[in-house]
Design an enzyme around this catalytic site. Sequence first.
Site, PDB file in Angstrom:
ATOM      1  N   PHE A   1       0.829  -1.206   0.000  1.00  0.00           N
ATOM      2  CA  PHE A   1       0.000   0.000   0.000  1.00  0.00           C
ATOM      3  C   PHE A   1       0.860   1.251   0.000  1.00  0.00           C
ATOM      4  O   PHE A   1       0.602   2.193  -0.723  1.00  0.00           O
ATOM      5  CB  PHE A   1      -0.912   0.021   1.236  1.00  0.00           C
ATOM      6  CG  PHE A   1      -2.293  -0.457   0.936  1.00  0.00           C
ATOM      7  CD1 PHE A   1      -3.169   0.333   0.212  1.00  0.00           C
ATOM      8  CD2 PHE A   1      -2.708  -1.697   1.369  1.00  0.00           C
ATOM      9  CE1 PHE A   1      -4.434  -0.115  -0.072  1.00  0.00           C
ATOM     10  CE2 PHE A   1      -3.984  -2.144   1.084  1.00  0.00           C
ATOM     11  CZ  PHE A   1      -4.853  -1.372   0.360  1.00  0.00           C
TER      12      PHE A   1
ATOM     13  N   HIS B   1      17.206  63.186   8.608  1.00  0.00           N
ATOM     14  CA  HIS B   1      17.511  62.613   7.302  1.00  0.00           C
ATOM     15  C   HIS B   1      16.241  62.534   6.444  1.00  0.00           C
ATOM     16  O   HIS B   1      16.209  63.008   5.307  1.00  0.00           O
ATOM     17  CB  HIS B   1      18.124  61.213   7.521  1.00  0.00           C
ATOM     18  CG  HIS B   1      18.413  60.440   6.278  1.00  0.00           C
ATOM     19  ND1 HIS B   1      19.682  60.037   5.925  1.00  0.00           N
ATOM     20  CD2 HIS B   1      17.600  59.958   5.301  1.00  0.00           C
ATOM     21  CE1 HIS B   1      19.633  59.359   4.802  1.00  0.00           C
ATOM     22  NE2 HIS B   1      18.381  59.286   4.400  1.00  0.00           N
ATOM     23  N   GLU B   2      15.188  61.959   7.016  1.00  0.00           N
ATOM     24  CA  GLU B   2      13.946  61.802   6.250  1.00  0.00           C
ATOM     25  C   GLU B   2      13.298  63.155   5.972  1.00  0.00           C
ATOM     26  O   GLU B   2      12.752  63.367   4.891  1.00  0.00           O
ATOM     27  CB  GLU B   2      12.960  60.889   6.996  1.00  0.00           C
ATOM     28  CG  GLU B   2      13.459  59.458   7.220  1.00  0.00           C
ATOM     29  CD  GLU B   2      13.873  58.746   5.938  1.00  0.00           C
ATOM     30  OE1 GLU B   2      13.311  59.066   4.866  1.00  0.00           O
ATOM     31  OE2 GLU B   2      14.762  57.883   6.004  1.00  0.00           O
TER      32      GLU B   2
ATOM     33  N   HIS C   1      14.881  64.592   2.883  1.00  0.00           N
ATOM     34  CA  HIS C   1      14.301  64.040   1.652  1.00  0.00           C
ATOM     35  C   HIS C   1      12.967  64.711   1.346  1.00  0.00           C
ATOM     36  O   HIS C   1      12.701  65.123   0.215  1.00  0.00           O
ATOM     37  CB  HIS C   1      14.003  62.542   1.817  1.00  0.00           C
ATOM     38  CG  HIS C   1      15.203  61.641   1.727  1.00  0.00           C
ATOM     39  ND1 HIS C   1      16.097  61.687   0.695  1.00  0.00           N
ATOM     40  CD2 HIS C   1      15.613  60.624   2.534  1.00  0.00           C
ATOM     41  CE1 HIS C   1      17.029  60.743   0.871  1.00  0.00           C
ATOM     42  NE2 HIS C   1      16.760  60.090   2.001  1.00  0.00           N
TER      43      HIS C   1
ATOM     44  N   ASP D   1      21.152  55.562  -0.442  1.00  0.00           N
ATOM     45  CA  ASP D   1      20.783  56.734  -1.244  1.00  0.00           C
ATOM     46  C   ASP D   1      21.876  57.050  -2.256  1.00  0.00           C
ATOM     47  O   ASP D   1      21.604  57.350  -3.414  1.00  0.00           O
ATOM     48  CB  ASP D   1      20.598  57.960  -0.339  1.00  0.00           C
ATOM     49  CG  ASP D   1      19.382  57.828   0.572  1.00  0.00           C
ATOM     50  OD1 ASP D   1      18.512  57.008   0.252  1.00  0.00           O
ATOM     51  OD2 ASP D   1      19.333  58.544   1.588  1.00  0.00           O
TER      52      ASP D   1
HETATM   53 ZN    ZN Z   1      17.629  58.345   2.755  1.00  0.00          ZN
END
Ligand code: ZN
Length: 639
Positions: A148, A445-446, A449, A522
């Site tokens: 089986f 940093h942001e 941007h 980046d």
């Molecule tokens: Zn950046």
Amino acid sequence: MNPFNKQQNNKGKKKNGGTKNPLWRNIFTSLAIFVVLIIVYSFIVGSSSTVKSIPLSQLATDITAGTVKSIAIKSDTLDIVYNNGDKREAKKEPDSSLTQSLVNYGVPKDKLAAVQVDVQSDSGFVFWVINLAPFIVPIIFIALFIWFLTRQVKGAGMQAFTFGQSKARITLPHDKKQQVTFKDVAGAKEAKEELSEIVDFLKNPKKFLDIGARIPKGILLMGAPGTGKTLLARAVAGEAGVSFFSISGSEFVEMFVGVGASRVRDLFKMAKAAAPAIIFVDEIDAVGRVRGTGVGGGNDEREQTLNQILVEMDGFEPNEKVIVMAATNRPDVLDPALLRPGRFDRRVTIDLPDRKDREAILEIHARKKPFAEDVNLAVVAERTPGFSGADLYSLMNEAAILAARENRLKLAQFDLVRSIEKVMMGPERKSHLLTKKEKELTAYHEAGHAIVASVLPYADPVHKISIISRGRAAGYTLHLPLEDRKMQSKKEFLDDISVSLAGYVTEKLILNNDVTTGPSNDLQVSTALARDMVTKYGMSDKLGALALEGSGGRAMFGRGVEDGEYSEKVSGEIDSEVSLIMKESYQKAEEIINKHRPLLDAIAKRLVEKETIERDEFELILVANGITPKKKLDIEHQG
Ligand code: ZN
Ligand code: ADP
Ligand code: MG
């Protein structure tokens, strides 16, 4: 799987019925057989012992009394029948004859002579069964069990014993559950139009053949990963109602050397037998790379497989009603021999979906999901430029998982929006804790941007700023284009580079000329973009309209430009042009950051407090600082 297996599989399916797990099902069946055997066994053994036993002395007494009619001797067992019809059983002394024993018990000779004595041969079947059953039954049981199991493994398509055969998965025309049609594929209008011709041919080949039309043998679907190539191929088979043999390029080149070519032969043979049919080779670049270039180590196996595909495609006649479809996301690496007329001479390009198509795809995957009232798929579509069909599928799925985890019965818009970012950038890493200083720096940093993106006219507007780390990024600024675009201009590229550099510029400003590893990604992205501008798109004034580097894919229909085919002098010029672009973009970003220093501080402070700023709030801050936000699409107001 081959056609011979098919029948067996169907059988397997029917038996499958209630119990899901095949192993348990087998154990269960084996046990059932075992129980039946035990019952039969005990019946055979038991039947001979339903008769009452008497001692030999009793028998002697009875014979003397003249009540015994006959005795049958079977080895040591005596079957006694009385005059009145009663039956008894007795055991004889093993080594002496019955008459001798009886005489010893004092039975008179004349009485003994009146009894009919039969000596029966005891090598009978029943004797053996009775004596051997205790050994044989377990052996039968074990043998059955193994049988089986092996049968099951074969049924599941274990290919180790049959590795020459093709590993194609087959979808039969009547398999409604697996079947996909054009209705399940949203967007891709041109591709569908192109392919409906093939559907027409497969449905009604006579019409085409009578008029002498040569039907394409091979169709190559090209497009980015996840754009629905595999799905479309299935849909063609579903629309036409033909068998669909699907195999992935990598499966040809698997495990055993020398198998690929024989798999191809097998596959084509099966498909011809099942015609009309579609053979679909997914990810054909795995076998169809340019031969003999040494890419991938000059893999002989691959070349043989590819050769076999070409031979088979040349070998079949147009009236064979078998069409080969293939898919790839790297058409640039394909061997030119594959693209020759008579082979994959039809090419269908599938683009990433635009906004309308994304909405349609979302609607398809929304079919079986319960939604709250606030859900607006148009807004989701608007926020997902660059998403493929597969991305949108996983977005829907993530949203459903989020809702389920929070024990809600319906998906809300909120779930969908959160899922966009999850699919785009990986899950939030809440455990990734930043120190207070890191957090502040990331916020600046942001913010950098975001400000540069808001001021420069050709940059994409900001949708969201966050300092919650995701994937490998410490924070992120989400800026999305106002509309889908197929082409980008030099001005847009330059602004994009400035936006990318803004993080670096800001860190330098905050840290008094020191720099961290934060902006390294980046820098890579922006430098690569600047280089492409110079070497691929002819966007440098000094070098002008020159394509100096291959552009992947785009050059496939003619000979493209090979990488690095230029002099050292040009190489030096490229470097100086790239540097110039970077420098000018840097200055532009620096100027903007310096000019908007109060705004920078305001956004950074807000980010440290809240960690995430959404578009509406961000624009309020912009307005308060005298910057007009970029216009929104109408659709956002509905949402
Ligand atoms: Zn950046
Ligand atoms: P590819 O083969 O191009 O990499 P697939 O065909 O495997 O992409 O697509 C993966 C999944 O994405 C599909 O199973 C389907 O759920 C979804 N998908 C992709 N494109 C579409 C589309 N145009 N319409 C609906 N669903 C799509
Ligand atoms: Mg695919």
